[in-house]
Scaffold this active site. Structure first.
Site, mmCIF file in Angstrom:
data_model
loop_
_atom_site.group_PDB
_atom_site.id
_atom_site.type_symbol
_atom_site.label_atom_id
_atom_site.label_comp_id
_atom_site.label_asym_id
_atom_site.label_seq_id
_atom_site.Cartn_x
_atom_site.Cartn_y
_atom_site.Cartn_z
ATOM 1 N N ARG A 1 -23.039 -10.199 -0.344
ATOM 2 C CA ARG A 1 -22.731 -9.031 0.495
ATOM 3 C C ARG A 1 -21.717 -9.331 1.595
ATOM 4 N NH1 ARG A 1 -28.139 -8.593 -0.112
ATOM 5 N NH2 ARG A 1 -28.709 -7.063 -1.694
ATOM 6 N N LYS B 1 -7.202 -4.650 3.807
ATOM 7 C CA LYS B 1 -7.416 -4.042 2.486
ATOM 8 C C LYS B 1 -7.454 -5.134 1.421
ATOM 9 C CE LYS B 1 -4.511 -0.123 2.999
ATOM 10 N NZ LYS B 1 -3.671 0.780 2.184
ATOM 11 N N GLU C 1 9.747 -5.051 2.801
ATOM 12 C CA GLU C 1 8.700 -4.603 3.742
ATOM 13 C C GLU C 1 9.127 -4.879 5.191
ATOM 14 O OE1 GLU C 1 6.031 -2.880 2.937
ATOM 15 O OE2 GLU C 1 5.523 -3.381 0.864
ATOM 16 N N LYS D 1 2.511 -3.800 12.522
ATOM 17 C CA LYS D 1 1.456 -3.355 11.621
ATOM 18 C C LYS D 1 0.122 -3.247 12.358
ATOM 19 C CE LYS D 1 -0.858 -3.722 7.222
ATOM 20 N NZ LYS D 1 -0.867 -4.113 5.818
ATOM 21 N N GLU E 1 -7.609 4.647 7.528
ATOM 22 C CA GLU E 1 -6.718 5.643 6.935
ATOM 23 C C GLU E 1 -7.294 7.042 7.010
ATOM 24 O OE1 GLU E 1 -5.676 4.165 2.992
ATOM 25 O OE2 GLU E 1 -3.818 3.436 3.833
ATOM 26 N N ARG F 1 -1.626 5.803 9.877
ATOM 27 C CA ARG F 1 -1.300 4.649 9.039
ATOM 28 C C ARG F 1 -0.319 5.027 7.927
ATOM 29 N NH1 ARG F 1 -5.780 -0.003 7.513
ATOM 30 N NH2 ARG F 1 -4.448 -1.209 6.162
ATOM 31 N N ASN G 1 3.644 3.895 4.653
ATOM 32 C CA ASN G 1 3.924 4.230 3.256
ATOM 33 C C ASN G 1 5.330 4.742 3.024
ATOM 34 O OD1 ASN G 1 1.513 3.490 2.010
ATOM 35 N ND2 ASN G 1 0.534 5.326 2.828
ATOM 36 N N HIS H 1 7.066 4.377 -0.268
ATOM 37 C CA HIS H 1 6.033 3.996 -1.222
ATOM 38 C C HIS H 1 5.651 5.087 -2.212
ATOM 39 C CE1 HIS H 1 5.744 0.433 1.213
ATOM 40 N NE2 HIS H 1 4.762 -0.061 0.494
ATOM 41 N N HIS I 1 5.889 3.462 -5.610
ATOM 42 C CA HIS I 1 4.719 3.315 -6.486
ATOM 43 C C HIS I 1 4.957 3.983 -7.836
ATOM 44 C CE1 HIS I 1 1.770 2.525 -2.928
ATOM 45 N NE2 HIS I 1 2.194 1.387 -3.463
ATOM 46 N N HIS J 1 7.272 -5.047 -6.317
ATOM 47 C CA HIS J 1 6.881 -4.017 -5.350
ATOM 48 C C HIS J 1 7.956 -3.767 -4.284
ATOM 49 C CE1 HIS J 1 4.354 -1.611 -2.726
ATOM 50 N NE2 HIS J 1 4.643 -2.426 -1.737
#
Ligand code: NAD
Ligand code: ZN
Length: 332
Positions: free
Chosen positions: A95, A117, A159, A198, A208, A213, A217, A220, A224, A237
């Protein structure tokens, strides 16, 4: 931070998850801080396909078999693939046990290793299983960038430039003219500046929820979609968001949101960094829009974009008409 210091600062009870390229690069380095016994290191094949549920399960079993306890720390030593995977493993084992990120690609240092993330890809889509799991520490060692292949370095620059475009025009002036000869101190300054940016954004919207935030993106939504229609891999990417940032700047201008000339300025910076700004995937706008609708950030089929008002200022724009998107995908 020198890598030897970062390694020395780790707790004694660790399990290191890395990939073959990173192991080869760091073990070959002159400073070579590699104090771990082979049984405490899991070396995985490099590449996005390692970030899957099967490898996730394999990592958990490896931890259990090696006697890892609640007091053990997982060290994610590698690029974003290893960071996301090992982070998710740390979040799930018993956990949740302690996690230290030691990112070794520019992309991971300025982006994926911070923000909490973690996750893996499913056959149905990228990053579909995961968690928010902040690391106990992130150790950034610019010297690890010395062995990074040129294409990967440029990939991370996309980035870096994104932070400049959305929040910090002054940073654009700090970018060395020749990335390949930049020294550790220059990388240190650039990476630290990106991280501060960031952190400021993520702190305001950790999970988010508020849309703050979303500025991260920029580039993106299109990026994406390009990664998706090209089948994840041929276009990295950073390369995809480079193409995406130019297309989204054109969109911003077409919608009257971005100052005239924004797209040209964005494109010039990306080209200077050796990044692509066009791809044949843009010719099939319908396929890209279809991919955007399925993006997990799209709400109820309507398209949303983080767009620049001008260089240095970015905002979330929802309900963007499809016709405008299709028009802006075309490179003039
Ligand atoms: N969690 C987040 O917020 C977040 C954000 C952005 C991207 N990501 C994820 O990050 C991943 C991409 O990360 P990446 O670009 O770092 O790719 P990567 O981890 O695949 O690394 C790129 C390549 O460089 C090699 N490499 C890594 N460090 C090296 C070094 N120091 N010397 C020589 N070779 C080295 C790797 O083996 C690999 O072949 C994607 O899966 C993406 O989804 C996550
Ligand atoms: Zn990104």
């Amino acid at each position: 931070l020198p890598l030897s210091h970062a390694v020395a600062a780790l707790p004694t009870d660790v399990r290191v998850i890395t990939d073959r390229n990173v192991e080869a690069a760091l073990k070959g380095a002159s400073s070579a801080p590699w104090p771990w016994s082979p049984s405490d290191v899991l070396v995985l094949p490099p590449g996005e396909s390692t970030k899957d549920l099967e490898t996730f399960g394999r990592c958990l079993s490896w931890l259990a078999a090696s006697g890892a306890s609640r007091k053990t720390t997982v060290v994610a030593l590698g690029g974003g693939v290893i960071g996301d995977l090992a982070g998710f493993v740390a979040s799930a084992y018993m956990r949740g046990i302690s996690l230290v990120q030691v990112p070794t690609t520019l992309l991971a240092q300025v982006d994926s290793a911070v923000g909490g993330k973690v996750g893996v890809d499913l056959p149905e889509g990228k990053n579909l299983a995961g968690a928010f799991y902040p690391p106990a520490a992130v150790s950034i060692c610019p010297e690890t960038l010395r062995t990074l292949p040129e294409r990967q370095l440029r990939n991370g620059m996309a980035e870096v430039l994104k932070y400049g475009f959305i929040l910090d025009p002054d940073m654009l002036g700090m970018i060395p003219a020749d990335l390949l000869t930049a020294v550790d101190d220059e990388w240190d300054r650039i990476v630290m500046r990106c991280l501060a940016l960031k952190a400021a954004v993520v702190e305001g919207d950790e999970f988010e929820k508020t849309g703050l935030r979303a500025v991260l993106n920029y580039g993106h939504t299109v990026g994406h979609a390009i990664e998706k229609v090209t089948g994840y891999g041929p276009v990295l990417h950073g390369e995809a968001i480079s193409i995406g940032m130019v297309a989204e700047a054109r969109l911003g201008e077409a919608l009257g949101i971005s100052q005239k000339g924004t797209a040209e300025a964005v494109e010039a910076e990306l080209v200077r960094a050796g990044l692509p700004v066009h791809h044949e995937a843009l010719d099939d706008g319908e396929a890209l829009v279809q991919a955007m609708r399925l993006d997990k950030k799209a709400v109820g089929g309507s398209l949303a974009f983080s767009l620049l008002s001008r260089i240095g200022v970015c905002k979330l724009v929802t309900d963007v008409p499809v016709a405008a998107v299709l028009a802006s995908l075309k490179h003039p």
